[in-house]
Scaffold this motif. Sequence first.
Motif, PDB file in Angstrom:
ATOM      1  N   ARG A 141       0.885  -1.129  -0.146  1.00 14.91           N
ATOM      2  CA  ARG A 141      -0.142  -0.152   0.048  1.00 14.91           C
ATOM      3  C   ARG A 141       1.101   1.296   0.064  1.00 14.91           C
ATOM      4  N   THR A 143       1.942   5.134   1.268  1.00 13.22           N
ATOM      5  CA  THR A 143       1.954   5.939   3.067  1.00 13.22           C
ATOM      6  C   THR A 143       1.139   6.156   3.277  1.00 13.22           C
ATOM      7  N   ALA A 144       0.390   5.842   4.651  1.00 16.00           N
ATOM      8  CA  ALA A 144      -0.801   7.165   4.851  1.00 16.00           C
ATOM      9  C   ALA A 144      -0.558   8.292   4.482  1.00 16.00           C
ATOM     10  N   ARG A 179       0.420   9.366   1.226  1.00 19.06           N
ATOM     11  CA  ARG A 179       0.511  10.179   0.687  1.00 19.06           C
ATOM     12  C   ARG A 179      -1.072   9.852  -0.058  1.00 19.06           C
ATOM     13  N   ARG A 180      -1.386   7.910   0.501  1.00 17.00           N
ATOM     14  CA  ARG A 180      -3.046   8.287   0.362  1.00 17.00           C
ATOM     15  C   ARG A 180      -3.912   9.837   1.243  1.00 17.00           C
TER      16      ARG A 180
END
Length: 311
Positions: free
Chosen positions: A278, A280-281, A283-284
């Motif tokens: 996934r 990274t938080a 970038r999300r």
Amino acid sequence: MLVSVVLLLLGALAAVVTPRLMARAEWPEREPVVALWVWQCVVAGVLLSFALSMTFSAAAAWQAVRGQVFAPAPHAVVEAYALAAYGPWSAVMAVLLALGGLWTAAMLTREIRRGRLQRRQRRAELLVRSPLLPGEAPGSGRLVVLEGERPDAWWLPGTAPRLVITTGALGRLKGRQLDAVLAHEQGHANARHDWLLNCSAALASGFPQVPVFVAFRGEMHRLVELSADDMASRRFGRLTIALALVELNEERGVFGPCPTPDAQMPLRVNRLLAPAGRLTAGRRLRLTAAATLLPGVPLLVAFVPALVALR
């Protein structure tokens, strides 16, 4: 009138460029939920651009519309838009965009009615294949088991949603695989993926020449499945849901060398077995925030002359 043209060009540019940019990106497969949100925001921005362009064109063409749109605005703001200089062309643009809006509403209405008709037909088929037992009330259970050798499971949305599974699937799925399949279908229901599919199908069928709407429909079908796979894998593991997908689809030939309507199935299984990891938080969060701001771009363009005039 210049604002109307800029908004129209902005919507057309987004409609052409976005599918190409999203096709080159690799992150949507890793973050299907974020990708679903990005696509919705892009389509909303395109539609908003066209709607605002229609509004300003109509205001430039007809005094009655102008009076309603700019009723509370100071005279300097109205003058900043120079609405009176482009009468005939603005009327043509407004009419064309209004017809496009009416056609969009008609396509969406048709898609909703078609979906309801299909659900009624499938419910009638379910009632024939799985009739109510004596004393059983209609709609008393959400799980319906059908007699059938073909392994299959699907979610039937509606006011009384049903999760349908065949005895063939019950015979093939082992242990937690059945729970994973049920979680996959429940994920579709919780996220209301049926509405996304209906809206994307309406736009693509109404405007098959617009690249963003065609790509929107195709990506919705792919991303909702990836999203539901991830929902199930977080509860029961990637290997479990991958094996369940293989058990349900192995006899359909989707894993062979010849292309099939379910050609995405091998890609889904490979994605589950060899995840790319996934984002990274941070970038999300940045992607989600940027997508949320996209519909604000046409609003900013629309209000620039007014802001300049009031400065």
